[in-house]
Design a protein around this motif. Sequence first.
Motif, PDB file in Angstrom:
ATOM      1  N   ARG A 163      37.725  47.179  49.023  1.00 59.01           N
ATOM      2  CA  ARG A 163      38.698  46.712  48.851  1.00 59.01           C
ATOM      3  C   ARG A 163      39.540  45.857  47.789  1.00 59.01           C
ATOM      4  NH1 ARG A 163      37.700  46.164  54.914  1.00 59.01           N
ATOM      5  NH2 ARG A 163      38.998  48.042  55.808  1.00 59.01           N
ATOM      6  N   ALA A 164      38.216  45.204  47.374  1.00 58.71           N
ATOM      7  CA  ALA A 164      38.349  44.298  46.405  1.00 58.71           C
ATOM      8  C   ALA A 164      38.691  45.344  45.086  1.00 58.71           C
ATOM      9  CB  ALA A 164      36.882  42.981  46.221  1.00 58.71           C
ATOM     10  N   VAL A 165      37.766  46.242  44.868  1.00 54.78           N
ATOM     11  CA  VAL A 165      37.866  46.934  43.364  1.00 54.78           C
ATOM     12  C   VAL A 165      38.888  48.001  43.497  1.00 54.78           C
ATOM     13  CG1 VAL A 165      36.007  48.969  41.652  1.00 54.78           C
ATOM     14  CG2 VAL A 165      35.244  46.830  43.303  1.00 54.78           C
ATOM     15  N   ARG A 166      39.323  48.388  44.259  1.00 53.57           N
ATOM     16  CA  ARG A 166      40.895  49.243  44.162  1.00 53.57           C
ATOM     17  C   ARG A 166      42.022  48.523  44.025  1.00 53.57           C
ATOM     18  NH1 ARG A 166      38.552  52.042  49.240  1.00 53.57           N
ATOM     19  NH2 ARG A 166      39.334  51.138  50.406  1.00 53.57           N
ATOM     20  N   LEU A 169      41.644  47.859  40.311  1.00 59.08           N
ATOM     21  CA  LEU A 169      42.579  48.808  39.915  1.00 59.08           C
ATOM     22  C   LEU A 169      43.330  49.370  40.118  1.00 59.08           C
ATOM     23  CD1 LEU A 169      39.080  51.522  40.385  1.00 59.08           C
ATOM     24  CD2 LEU A 169      39.305  50.040  37.934  1.00 59.08           C
ATOM     25  N   SER A 170      44.396  48.945  40.851  1.00 58.53           N
ATOM     26  CA  SER A 170      45.512  49.007  41.612  1.00 58.53           C
ATOM     27  C   SER A 170      46.513  48.104  40.388  1.00 58.53           C
ATOM     28  CB  SER A 170      45.832  48.934  42.551  1.00 58.53           C
ATOM     29  OG  SER A 170      45.922  47.798  43.273  1.00 58.53           O
ATOM     30  N   THR A 175      39.280  49.530  33.967  1.00 61.86           N
ATOM     31  CA  THR A 175      37.840  49.032  35.033  1.00 61.86           C
ATOM     32  C   THR A 175      37.465  47.488  35.056  1.00 61.86           C
ATOM     33  OG1 THR A 175      35.102  50.018  34.844  1.00 61.86           O
ATOM     34  CG2 THR A 175      35.782  48.647  32.611  1.00 61.86           C
ATOM     35  N   VAL A 176      35.901  47.530  36.508  1.00 60.47           N
ATOM     36  CA  VAL A 176      35.948  46.552  37.101  1.00 60.47           C
ATOM     37  C   VAL A 176      34.672  45.799  36.669  1.00 60.47           C
ATOM     38  CG1 VAL A 176      36.268  45.129  39.121  1.00 60.47           C
ATOM     39  CG2 VAL A 176      38.005  46.218  38.532  1.00 60.47           C
ATOM     40  N   LEU A 177      33.844  44.829  36.055  1.00 64.48           N
ATOM     41  CA  LEU A 177      32.491  44.439  35.849  1.00 64.48           C
ATOM     42  C   LEU A 177      31.995  44.126  37.511  1.00 64.48           C
ATOM     43  CD1 LEU A 177      32.459  42.755  32.372  1.00 64.48           C
ATOM     44  CD2 LEU A 177      31.873  45.186  33.151  1.00 64.48           C
ATOM     45  N   LEU A 199      34.659  53.033  41.799  1.00 65.17           N
ATOM     46  CA  LEU A 199      34.945  52.748  40.742  1.00 65.17           C
ATOM     47  C   LEU A 199      34.330  54.420  40.822  1.00 65.17           C
ATOM     48  CD1 LEU A 199      32.676  50.191  38.487  1.00 65.17           C
ATOM     49  CD2 LEU A 199      34.841  50.993  38.570  1.00 65.17           C
ATOM     50  N   GLU A 200      33.401  55.270  41.262  1.00 67.41           N
ATOM     51  CA  GLU A 200      33.295  56.709  40.598  1.00 67.41           C
ATOM     52  C   GLU A 200      34.447  56.842  41.414  1.00 67.41           C
ATOM     53  OE1 GLU A 200      29.115  57.074  42.651  1.00 67.41           O
ATOM     54  OE2 GLU A 200      27.923  56.455  40.543  1.00 67.41           O
ATOM     55  N   ALA A 201      35.306  56.618  42.116  1.00 70.96           N
ATOM     56  CA  ALA A 201      35.926  57.737  42.811  1.00 70.96           C
ATOM     57  C   ALA A 201      37.692  57.383  42.223  1.00 70.96           C
ATOM     58  CB  ALA A 201      36.601  56.609  44.612  1.00 70.96           C
TER      59      ALA A 201
END
Length: 329
Positions: A163-166, A169-170, A175-177, A199-201
């Motif tokens: 959830r944090a990474v999405r 990205l949104s 990208t996100v380190l 990330l891969e998704a």
Amino acid sequence: MEDVAAMAGVSAMTVSRVLNAPEKVRPQTRARVMAAVRALDYRPNSAARVLATGRSGVLGVVSFDTTLYGPASTLFSIEQAAREHDYTVSIVSLSSLNRRSIGEGVERLRGQSADGIMVVAPHESAADGLKELPADTPLVAVGAGADVPFPVVAVDHRAGAERAVRHLLSLGHETVLHLAGPADWVDANGRTAGWRAALEAAGREAPVPPAGDWSARSGYEYGRQIAADPEVTAVFAGNDAMALGLLRALREAGRDVPGDVSVVGFDDVPEAAYFPPPLTTVRQNFGEVGRRAFDLLLDRIGGTAADRSRRVVEPELVVRESTGVPRGT
């Protein structure tokens, strides 16, 4: 006991059942009886209870000596849940979680006639110790990985990280380190897995992330390494303490948060809302962890919980002011 029964609108036998074998009573009835117990300040005779039921009214907890927010909050939530049901908690605090120390801790609690035992086991190395524990002990593992022969209650760290990474990205970040936690922690590995999956998704690469030690110092050191790189626009830190150190390093380097770099943490410590800026983070519901662990242990004591059942507590993304759209978009 009769006064408690009258106030709760149940029989004295039901009150006795709630106090001595609560897993056999419906949750609504149990809550009504315990409310009457607290209102009347009723104190059951523990010696009589042991003689009558073979139960001590004591639950054991094996944990490790730490001041980290997650494990400390988990232990507190377990104590709260047990106290609400008039159980006493006996705690064995270990300097480390390994095969020998976990076995010794459980044996110490069995020697105290604990009705059941919870092992707070967020280290990967705890799995070997759990596998060697006596099967006849009602036991629940809290925060453990999947490969243990006992019921487990755990936060879904992978889902929280995804959830944090999405979220980042949104907002438009390319990208996100990730600054991961220590490799021997179940929590850290789950969060790293979630970061990588998100990330891969999205079709992004997920390199092996650096690992901190949960401290603000390790976040600060990582922040100094990445602060001069203008391509870094988003970082997911493995916990809030490392995020705090990261925020300071970015500020000292003149990088604006969230204008230049967005930062997300994990835990939602009480201070997170007062970080400069207030931190976007993933909240863990430790109260729910404690309640589910307690209820599951009662099921184990009553013989109704499957050996490898797993109850998962979903985390919540809390969006504050440390995340935003990348500059120039």
